[in-house]
Scaffold this active site. Sequence first.
Site, PDB file in Angstrom:
ATOM      1  N   ILE A  19       0.911  -1.286  -0.099  1.00 39.16           N
ATOM      2  CA  ILE A  19      -0.126   0.211  -0.085  1.00 39.16           C
ATOM      3  C   ILE A  19       1.023   1.257  -0.073  1.00 39.16           C
ATOM      4  O   ILE A  19       0.616   2.315  -0.902  1.00 39.16           O
ATOM      5  CB  ILE A  19      -0.824  -0.129   1.098  1.00 39.16           C
ATOM      6  CG1 ILE A  19      -1.976  -1.120   1.255  1.00 39.16           C
ATOM      7  CG2 ILE A  19      -1.752   1.422   1.285  1.00 39.16           C
ATOM      8  CD1 ILE A  19      -2.729  -1.478   2.285  1.00 39.16           C
ATOM      9  N   LYS A 143      -9.276  -2.737   8.939  1.00 46.51           N
ATOM     10  CA  LYS A 143     -10.682  -2.973   9.431  1.00 46.51           C
ATOM     11  C   LYS A 143     -10.522  -3.887  10.923  1.00 46.51           C
ATOM     12  O   LYS A 143     -11.447  -3.846  11.615  1.00 46.51           O
ATOM     13  CB  LYS A 143     -11.149  -4.114   8.432  1.00 46.51           C
ATOM     14  CG  LYS A 143     -10.619  -5.408   8.314  1.00 46.51           C
ATOM     15  CD  LYS A 143     -11.874  -6.350   7.715  1.00 46.51           C
ATOM     16  CE  LYS A 143     -11.443  -7.620   7.533  1.00 46.51           C
ATOM     17  NZ  LYS A 143     -10.102  -8.181   8.066  1.00 46.51           N
ATOM     18  N   TYR A 155      -1.784  -6.429  17.305  1.00 50.42           N
ATOM     19  CA  TYR A 155      -1.832  -5.742  16.048  1.00 50.42           C
ATOM     20  C   TYR A 155      -3.200  -4.701  16.132  1.00 50.42           C
ATOM     21  O   TYR A 155      -3.497  -3.760  15.920  1.00 50.42           O
ATOM     22  CB  TYR A 155      -2.184  -6.782  14.942  1.00 50.42           C
ATOM     23  CG  TYR A 155      -2.414  -5.918  13.286  1.00 50.42           C
ATOM     24  CD1 TYR A 155      -1.266  -5.493  12.966  1.00 50.42           C
ATOM     25  CD2 TYR A 155      -3.607  -6.351  12.823  1.00 50.42           C
ATOM     26  CE1 TYR A 155      -1.612  -4.863  11.351  1.00 50.42           C
ATOM     27  CE2 TYR A 155      -3.840  -5.719  11.674  1.00 50.42           C
ATOM     28  CZ  TYR A 155      -2.489  -5.279  10.797  1.00 50.42           C
ATOM     29  OH  TYR A 155      -3.057  -4.559   9.579  1.00 50.42           O
ATOM     30  N   LYS A 159      -3.877  -1.010  16.001  1.00 54.63           N
ATOM     31  CA  LYS A 159      -4.844  -0.391  14.849  1.00 54.63           C
ATOM     32  C   LYS A 159      -6.094   0.311  15.627  1.00 54.63           C
ATOM     33  O   LYS A 159      -6.338   1.469  14.885  1.00 54.63           O
ATOM     34  CB  LYS A 159      -5.324  -1.393  13.837  1.00 54.63           C
ATOM     35  CG  LYS A 159      -4.234  -2.282  13.167  1.00 54.63           C
ATOM     36  CD  LYS A 159      -3.756  -1.123  12.119  1.00 54.63           C
ATOM     37  CE  LYS A 159      -2.375  -1.463  11.566  1.00 54.63           C
ATOM     38  NZ  LYS A 159      -1.769  -0.422  10.773  1.00 54.63           N
ATOM     39  N   ALA A 186      -9.215  -3.401   4.274  1.00 54.90           N
ATOM     40  CA  ALA A 186      -9.563  -4.681   4.572  1.00 54.90           C
ATOM     41  C   ALA A 186      -8.790  -5.632   3.881  1.00 54.90           C
ATOM     42  O   ALA A 186      -8.110  -6.639   4.390  1.00 54.90           O
ATOM     43  CB  ALA A 186     -10.956  -4.850   4.341  1.00 54.90           C
ATOM     44  N   THR A 190      -0.865  -7.623  -1.036  1.00 53.11           N
ATOM     45  CA  THR A 190       0.599  -6.749  -0.895  1.00 53.11           C
ATOM     46  C   THR A 190       1.417  -7.747  -0.478  1.00 53.11           C
ATOM     47  O   THR A 190       0.929  -8.939  -0.100  1.00 53.11           O
ATOM     48  CB  THR A 190       0.226  -5.712   0.152  1.00 53.11           C
ATOM     49  OG1 THR A 190       0.177  -6.070   1.543  1.00 53.11           O
ATOM     50  CG2 THR A 190      -0.651  -4.580  -0.051  1.00 53.11           C
TER      51      THR A 190
HETATM   52  P1  NAP Z   1       3.884  -4.551   3.282  1.00 49.14           P
HETATM   53  O1  NAP Z   1       3.499  -5.014   2.153  1.00 49.14           O
HETATM   54  O2  NAP Z   1       4.535  -5.565   4.294  1.00 49.14           O
HETATM   55  O3  NAP Z   1       4.557  -3.323   3.377  1.00 49.14           O
HETATM   56  C1  NAP Z   1       4.866  -2.695   4.573  1.00 49.14           C
HETATM   57  C2  NAP Z   1       6.175  -1.942   4.414  1.00 49.14           C
HETATM   58  O4  NAP Z   1       6.133  -0.967   5.733  1.00 49.14           O
HETATM   59  C3  NAP Z   1       7.339  -2.746   4.305  1.00 49.14           C
HETATM   60  O5  NAP Z   1       7.989  -1.978   3.466  1.00 49.14           O
HETATM   61  C4  NAP Z   1       8.252  -2.956   5.780  1.00 49.14           C
HETATM   62  O6  NAP Z   1       9.489  -2.933   5.607  1.00 49.14           O
HETATM   63  C5  NAP Z   1       7.690  -1.684   6.117  1.00 49.14           C
HETATM   64  N1  NAP Z   1       7.989  -1.586   7.416  1.00 49.14           N
HETATM   65  C6  NAP Z   1       7.136  -2.412   8.590  1.00 49.14           C
HETATM   66  N2  NAP Z   1       7.649  -2.262   9.735  1.00 49.14           N
HETATM   67  C7  NAP Z   1       8.570  -1.399   9.612  1.00 49.14           C
HETATM   68  C8  NAP Z   1       9.487  -0.450  10.452  1.00 49.14           C
HETATM   69  N3  NAP Z   1       9.223  -0.981  11.879  1.00 49.14           N
HETATM   70  N4  NAP Z   1      10.106   0.424  10.140  1.00 49.14           N
HETATM   71  C9  NAP Z   1      10.437   0.721   9.019  1.00 49.14           C
HETATM   72  N5  NAP Z   1       9.688   0.151   7.929  1.00 49.14           N
HETATM   73  C10 NAP Z   1       8.891  -0.827   8.467  1.00 49.14           C
HETATM   74  O7  NAP Z   1       2.408  -3.981   4.325  1.00 49.14           O
HETATM   75  P2  NAP Z   1       1.078  -3.604   3.382  1.00 49.14           P
HETATM   76  O8  NAP Z   1      -0.095  -4.873   3.485  1.00 49.14           O
HETATM   77  O9  NAP Z   1       1.205  -2.700   2.490  1.00 49.14           O
HETATM   78  O10 NAP Z   1       0.385  -2.992   4.768  1.00 49.14           O
HETATM   79  C11 NAP Z   1       0.399  -1.404   4.799  1.00 49.14           C
HETATM   80  C12 NAP Z   1      -0.321  -1.028   6.032  1.00 49.14           C
HETATM   81  O11 NAP Z   1      -1.645  -1.249   5.611  1.00 49.14           O
HETATM   82  C13 NAP Z   1       0.102  -1.495   7.372  1.00 49.14           C
HETATM   83  O12 NAP Z   1      -0.248  -0.582   8.275  1.00 49.14           O
HETATM   84  C14 NAP Z   1      -1.002  -2.628   7.555  1.00 49.14           C
HETATM   85  O13 NAP Z   1      -1.465  -3.127   8.783  1.00 49.14           O
HETATM   86  C15 NAP Z   1      -2.228  -2.008   6.869  1.00 49.14           C
HETATM   87  N6  NAP Z   1      -3.325  -3.065   6.328  1.00 49.14           N
HETATM   88  C16 NAP Z   1      -3.028  -3.704   5.425  1.00 49.14           C
HETATM   89  C17 NAP Z   1      -3.962  -4.665   4.912  1.00 49.14           C
HETATM   90  C18 NAP Z   1      -3.881  -5.454   3.537  1.00 49.14           C
HETATM   91  O14 NAP Z   1      -4.888  -6.231   2.880  1.00 49.14           O
HETATM   92  N7  NAP Z   1      -2.812  -5.487   2.900  1.00 49.14           N
HETATM   93  C19 NAP Z   1      -5.123  -4.569   5.510  1.00 49.14           C
HETATM   94  C20 NAP Z   1      -5.493  -3.805   6.727  1.00 49.14           C
HETATM   95  C21 NAP Z   1      -4.273  -2.988   6.970  1.00 49.14           C
HETATM   96  P3  NAP Z   1      10.059  -4.457   5.540  1.00 49.14           P
HETATM   97  O15 NAP Z   1       9.959  -4.907   4.037  1.00 49.14           O
HETATM   98  O16 NAP Z   1      11.525  -4.199   5.932  1.00 49.14           O
HETATM   99  O17 NAP Z   1       9.174  -5.240   6.243  1.00 49.14           O
END
Ligand code: NAP
Length: 261
Positions: A19, A143, A155, A159, A186, A190
């Site tokens: 995202i 969500k 988590y 959130k 939701a 990714t």
């Molecule tokens: P992702 O694909 O894992 O990307 C997250 C990015 O954040 C990665 O580049 C990760 O680095 C970086 N990161 C995580 N912890 C970090 C830290 N302590 N310091 C620096 N960088 C950090 O995740 P995503 O699915 O895009 O999620 C992004 C956000 O959306 C999150 O807050 C997640 O909770 C929220 N979300 C996502 C979904 C979904 O369906 N994907 C649903 C609900 C909420 P690394 O590569 O080093 O880990």
Amino acid sequence: MDLNLRGKVYIVTGGSKGIGEGISRAIAAEGGIVVVATRSEGAVTTDFIAELKAGGTDAYAIFGDLQEVENCKKVIDATVKKYGRIDGIVNNAGVNDGAGLESGPEAFRKSINLNLFHYYDLVHYALPYLKESKGSIVNVSSKVALTGQGGTSGYAASKGAQLGLTREWAAELLPYSIRVNAVLPAEVMTPLYRKWLDSAFENPAKKEAEIIKKIPFEHRMTTKEEMANMVAFLLSDKSSHTTGQFMSVDGGYLHLDRSLT
Ligand code: NAP
């Protein structure tokens, strides 16, 4: 619609993957300067930065684990040193790490550290600059804050707290015309989501199909671009009277009647 981001500076945590990558690209496409703050140098290629710059804007990456307060301060200091201003922060970095009730106090605390404290720390250090620019803050929550998931106390607590902070900061920052909003994804495919599907289920493809069936609008996952468009709008002055809001960008997953799916 021109979002009027040109020449303005936006920090996106975790801004090179999932995202966050979508958000960085959306800001850059509107001419905004993107500062990607992420953990490991390997996560940001020179190609990615070049792509962000392709429309004639600038982009920059700063590395460090945001769990360390010093690294949050470094992100703000380096951004101000390079660009002299901050117009917005997108708190996005996070991991659904499955620290549940059975995992114990240490895992719970680790999870909060991983998912929550840096949302506060970055905004704390950026505050003087956000006051100057009348900036905008977007917190990427989930969500799960409202529905729970099971097996992921740290988590879910983080959130939920992000939503609490969204309202709290929106109230505290009214005198400075700084707007604060949250987006709630939701189901967005990714790297994090893929990892969860592949590790938590015996038959990930079956589980994925089941999830998709339950998404009311077009029975498909939300794309990272759809998430990013909402975030770019909330950063921009086109949403100039929107603050303290929780935006579900999820094809009706959270709010529509279950009987529809
Ligand atoms: P992702 O694909 O894992 O990307 C997250 C990015 O954040 C990665 O580049 C990760 O680095 C970086 N990161 C995580 N912890 C970090 C830290 N302590 N310091 C620096 N960088 C950090 O995740 P995503 O699915 O895009 O999620 C992004 C956000 O959306 C999150 O807050 C997640 O909770 C929220 N979300 C996502 C979904 C979904 O369906 N994907 C649903 C609900 C909420 P690394 O590569 O080093 O880990």
